[in-house]
Write an enzyme that holds these catalytic residues in place. Structure first.
Site, PDB file in Angstrom:
ATOM      1  N   GLU A   1       0.864  -1.188   0.000  1.00  0.00           N
ATOM      2  CA  GLU A   1       0.000   0.000   0.000  1.00  0.00           C
ATOM      3  C   GLU A   1       0.893   1.227   0.000  1.00  0.00           C
ATOM      4  O   GLU A   1       1.947   1.244   0.644  1.00  0.00           O
ATOM      5  CB  GLU A   1      -0.905   0.011   1.241  1.00  0.00           C
TER       6      GLU A   1
ATOM      7  N   GLU B   1     -11.672  -2.983   3.714  1.00  0.00           N
ATOM      8  CA  GLU B   1     -12.257  -3.284   5.035  1.00  0.00           C
ATOM      9  C   GLU B   1     -13.699  -2.784   5.090  1.00  0.00           C
ATOM     10  O   GLU B   1     -14.035  -1.911   5.880  1.00  0.00           O
ATOM     11  CB  GLU B   1     -11.414  -2.631   6.133  1.00  0.00           C
TER      12      GLU B   1
END
Ligand code: AHR
Length: 673
Positions: free
Chosen positions: A50, A378
């Site tokens: 990321e 998420e």
């Protein structure tokens, strides 16, 4: 004979010592090498990438100029203006709007006299790492106006006083064109700068001002920083998850990650603010943007270059639920779903298709062979399920072989988790992505987490995990959270992942990379500054597991039970059918050395390599200045029938707080069921 008699008491004492140690202390572990239980997928141990902590811009992406296209919120952020030797000039930021919608701004430099010069100096990403003897390509898009303005570039020392290499560029035309000149550094500097000086009265338009090392990983153009990419390659990861993480979701939908904006010509990729710019006020980074110089093509290329499966995660029409939680209405989800379908075409489609043609144009006519994709990061609740269903329907219909990764929410338990796990299993989801950032103790307690998971349901992707200790007060080093205790706990837990490889088919530590001067989140697997990088103890744990993956799990039992914390021991064993190896991983988390003896079907291994990772103190860390404080040590040990394991009278001694990997070859062919 006399000598032997003299030695007899000593031999007797040794024998008695062996017997008493064996009776009291030695743990016998039975390895049923001929009874493989489950297959280990080649994807088992992977990496999670990321762009957080300056992992891409300022990190893995080798570009040294920050804000090269003047598109940051403040167009000259990262640049400093200088009037040199009595010169006079200025920068005017012009927005060309529709003429170049993705990269609208450029700098119109006006040099007002023939005396001296006007310069703009770029500070890099917390400085520029410049290495003596290495060559860097300076490049710029330029177009001339009045006069014949010239460019003189200089690599500068941290204080700006010393030149570390210089080059000239001139002969610009009235049409935009790219100009490149190499410059070789005469010294090494961790916090260098780049000066771009303009002389000769006139006007010069400039954009995409770049300084790029000639040497990149595998010498890919627009490529990656070598030491960092090599550290990733050394892990031999089974997959690369990209581009995150929360960055996929965006704080709002406008700032979500859109892969189509990250491919094609670098100068046509539209920059956006990085969500980690503002996420944590106590670690804010006002100069953190995503140039997308490292975009989806580069991610696919990286995965291929290091032999890993690509695993892109796409936005599912939802922004981060910790931030705005914006959702795209269900009847307006088509563009999001189309992005997913088009990505599969970009990765796998024929060169005659629209997106396959772009891949070919970018330099990769062969497909990237994408096999899986994540829908959302998420996410939680019914909003997620509603959107996931629409994605799944469209993708499964058009590309039935593509496996989908779905969210289990941000935590490894609780209502959100239970709801999604139940619902998604009912829908026969392929992979459930579980995340756990928890204490070392949680990892130790949960080594048996997957022992009782349903074997015939959805598989698990342990997509983000790391053991987090309580932040020590006044900790000086950035790497302070990557303590030995956290790595040890992860290693113990990972024996449980490996033992349950039929359920857990992918796992990745997170986050991967962090700049010591620009991080937002810690711990992280690899730390770096502008010249150096260091593998944390956690990195070496990952490396030990991923490089000793094996093909099949075989039982390792004490008193008929798996070892998931009894007497502070955590053990898993695998065989590699192709290489004819038995690999046993033993983690001792206790504060005492532990003696073990292994009973491997009564067989004696021919050769045994013992790799040990340990450290004197649980709070020890690796730093850039002391990168090998915690480092795997390898030795060959010889084993002979009837003789106990080496190094201790009673067997193999596992040091207090140690991760041990035994790799054995056998003289006879293993008779495997
Ligand atoms: O790894 C850092 C962040 O942790 C990721 O972006 C997110 O998915 C998780 O909350």
């Amino acid at each position: 004979m006399k000598r032997l008699l003299l030695q007899l008491p000593l031999l007797l004492i040794t024998l008695l010592l062996q017997l008493s140690l064996k009776a009291q202390d030695v743990k016998t572990i039975n390895i049923q090498v001929d009874k493989p239980t489950v297959k280990i997928q080649p994807t088992m141990w992977g990496i999670f990438f990321e762009d957080i902590n300056f992992a891409a811009d300022g990190g893995l992406y080798a570009e040294l100029v920050k804000n090269r296209s003047f598109e940051f919120a403040k167009p000259l952020m990262g640049w400093k203006e200088i009037q040199g030797d009595g010169g006079s000039g200025n920068s005017l930021i012009i927005n060309r709007g529709n003429e170049n919608i993705n990269n609208p701004r450029f700098d119109r430099v006006t040099v007002k006299s023939n005396n001296g010069y006007y310069a703009i100096i770029n500070e890099g990403f917390r400085g520029m790492g410049i290495q003596q003897g290495k060559t860097y390509n300076f490049s710029v898009l330029a177009r001339k106006g009045a006069g014949n303005t010239k460019i003189h570039i200089k690599l500068l020392s941290a204080d700006g006083k010393t030149s570390l290499g210089e080059a000239d560029l001139q002969g610009f035309t009235t049409q935009w064109a790219k100009y490149t000149v190499p410059v070789t550094a005469t010294a090494t500097e961790a916090k260098g700068q780049l000066s771009v000086a303009f002389s000769n009265q006139g006007v010069l338009d400039i954009d995409m001002v770049s300084l790029f090392p000639q040497e990149t990983f595998k010498n890919r153009p627009n490529g990656l920083r070598v030491d960092l990419a090599e550290k990733l390659a050394d892990l031999h990861p089974g997959f690369v998850r990209f581009p995150g993480g929360c960055i996929v979701e965006g704080r709002d939908l406008a700032n979500r990650y859109q892969w189509k904006k990250t491919v094609g010509n670098v100068e046509d990729r539209e920059l956006i603010i990085n969500r980690w710019n503002t996420e944590f006020p106590f670690r804010s980074a006002p100069d953190y943007f995503q140039s997308y110089g490292m975009g989806f093509y580069e991610y696919f290329q990286l995965a291929e270059d290091i032999g890993a499966e690509p695993l892109p995660i796409l936005n599912c029409g939802m922004a981060c639920q910790y931030n705005t939680g914006e959702v795209a209405p269900l009847d307006q989800l088509d563009p999001f779903i189309q992005d997913a379908l088009d990505l599969i075409e970009f990765a796998n489609g024929a060169v005659t298709t629209k997106w396959g043609a772009l891949r070919a144009k970018m330099g990769h006519p062969k497909p990237f062979n994408l096999k899986m994709m994540g829908v959302g990061n998420e996410q939680w609740d019914v909003q997620y399920l509603d959107r996931y269903k629409l994605f799944a329907k469209a993708i499964n219909t058009k590309y039935p072989t593509i496996k989908l990764v779905t969210s289990s929410g941000p935590s490894p338990s609780g209502d959100k988790f239970d709801y999604l796990q139940t619902e998604l299993r009912a829908q026969k989801a392929n992979f459930l992505d579980e995340h756990y950032y928890q204490s070392p103790d949680w990892f130790l307690q949960n080594a048996g987490r997957y022992d009782n998971y349903d074997r015939n349901s959805s598989k698990i992707f342990a997509g983000e995990y790391a053991a987090h200790i309580k932040e020590p007060k006044n900790a000086k080093e950035s790497e302070v959270m990557n303590t030995w205790i956290s790595a040890l706990a992860e290693a113990a837990f990972m024996t449980g992942l490996e033992r349950n490889a039929d359920v857990v088919q992918m796992a990745s530590y997170a986050p991967l990379l962090a700049h010591v001067d620009a991080w937002q989140w810690r711990p992280d697997l690899i730390w770096f500054d502008n010249l150096r990088s260091v593998g944390t103890p956690n990195y070496y744990v990952q490396k030990l597991y991923a490089n000793n993956k094996g093909t099949d799990v075989v039982p390792a039992l004490m008193d008929g039970k798996v070892l998931e914390g009894k007497d502070s021991l955590y053990v898993s064993s695998v065989i590699d059918k192709d290489k004819k190896l038995l690999i046993v991983k033993l983690v001792n988390t206790s504060t005492k050395d532990v003696a073990v003896s292994l009973n491997i079907n009564q067989m004696v291994p021919q050769k045994c390599k013992w790799t040990e990772l340990t450290s004197a103190n649980y709070m020890d860390i690796n730093t850039l200045d002391d990168p090998k404080k915690i480092y795997p040590v390898e030795k060959e040990i010889m084993l002979t029938k009837g003789v106990k394991w080496d190094d201790s009278v009673a067997g193999l001694t596992l040091k207090r707080g140690s991760v041990n990997v035994l790799t054995m070859t056998f003289p006879q062919t293993i008779n495997i069921r």
